[in-house]
Design a protein around this motif. Structure first.
Motif, PDB file in Angstrom:
ATOM      1  N   CYS B  48      40.453  37.206  42.588  1.00 31.47           N
ATOM      2  CA  CYS B  48      41.621  36.369  42.899  1.00 31.47           C
ATOM      3  C   CYS B  48      42.431  36.105  41.634  1.00 31.47           C
ATOM      4  N   THR B  80      36.961  42.493  45.693  1.00 30.54           N
ATOM      5  CA  THR B  80      36.688  41.287  46.474  1.00 30.54           C
ATOM      6  C   THR B  80      36.356  41.685  47.898  1.00 30.54           C
ATOM      7  N   CYS B 108      38.581  30.089  45.352  1.00 28.15           N
ATOM      8  CA  CYS B 108      39.542  31.199  45.370  1.00 28.15           C
ATOM      9  C   CYS B 108      40.974  30.679  45.339  1.00 28.15           C
TER      10      CYS B 108
END
Lengths: 136, 130
Positions: B48, B80, B108
């Protein structure tokens, strides 16, 4: 094994890219809460979660342990499922694109962004549970 | 027919995706097996940060489309994962699962918003003359 994992990761990313390209975010305000949603990414997350549910359920029903400590070959059937799970499903679904996408929508409309995030978790989570229950 | 420019885009995504998956699995293998959910959280937060940085950069400076596809769509996207997070109910208790989901979302989102805010402010300043 490493080469197969690279291949599996590439396949997952390519499918996600194709979905994102064919179903991009539309900014048609007539769509109300759905405007600006990266529909392709949502679909990739739903499909990938469903597929992982199926793989994990199948592995469980066949008593196959998918945990890998290293790249050393274990049981062929478990290896193939592990490649599907970690490689394809892991790459097909994405958290970074989800949360960065959330921020982009949030800049325009906060409620819309929250609905997008919750929908992803509920629908993709539901799809994963469905896949798992189907094959468990 | 797929033209060469299109083929290059696919290859950029495929290459980034392959390396992203490898990096994710490598981190997973480096963390102790019984806390594998921790590696997924680490990977997602790092990814992220990276994707938020890339998108903030692209908003202010020219970024080659192929690099964006390789690093963003390919690498960060594959690095991810959401499916692993959502399927954790198969190995965690109900409370553990809900807690893990909430922790993932909070960390996140914090990673994305912090990275974006810091970089956006930095990149918005006029570039120094060299």
């Amino acid at each position: 094994m490493i080469w197969l994992l690279l291949l599996a990761g590439a396949i997952g990313a390519m499918i996600r890219y194709l979905l994102d390209r064919s179903l991009p975010a539309t900014h048609d305000l007539a769509q109300g809460l759905f405007a600006g949603w990266p529909r392709g990414i949502l679909l990739a997350n739903i499909l990938g979660s469903f597929a992982l549910g199926v793989v994990l359920g199948y592995a469980r029903s066949h008593q196959l342990d998918l945990t890998h400590e290293n790249f050393v070959h274990t049981i062929p059937a478990a290896d193939r499922l592990w490649l599907l799970a970690s490689g394809v499903c892991g790459s097909l679904t994405t958290a970074s694109t989800l949360f960065v996408g959330f921020r982009l929508i949030y800049e325009v409309n906060k409620a819309r962004a929250i609905v997008y995030l919750c929908s992803t978790f509920v629908i993709a989570g539901g799809a994963g549970a469905l896949g798992w229950l189907m094959t468990r | 027919m797929i033209d060469r420019a299109q083929l290059a885009k696919f290859l950029a995504v495929a290459l980034g995706g392959a390396l992203g998956a490898l990096a994710r699995v490598a981190i997973d293998m480096l963390t102790p097996a019984n806390v594998w959910a921790a590696s997924t959280l680490i990977v997602n937060v790092l990814g992220c940060v990276a994707l938020a940085a890339l998108s903030a950069y692209a908003a202010h400076r020219p970024l080659a489309p192929l690099l964006q596809l390789f690093a963003g769509t390919g690498f960060c996207g594959s690095f991810t994962t959401l499916s692993t997070v959502l399927l954790l109910f198969t190995s965690l208790s109900a409370a553990g699962y809900i807690g893990y989901l909430l922790l993932s979302v909070v960390l996140c989102l914090a990673a994305v918003f912090l990275t974006h805010t810091l970089l956006d402010r930095h990149l918005a300043r006029p570039q120094e003359l060299s």
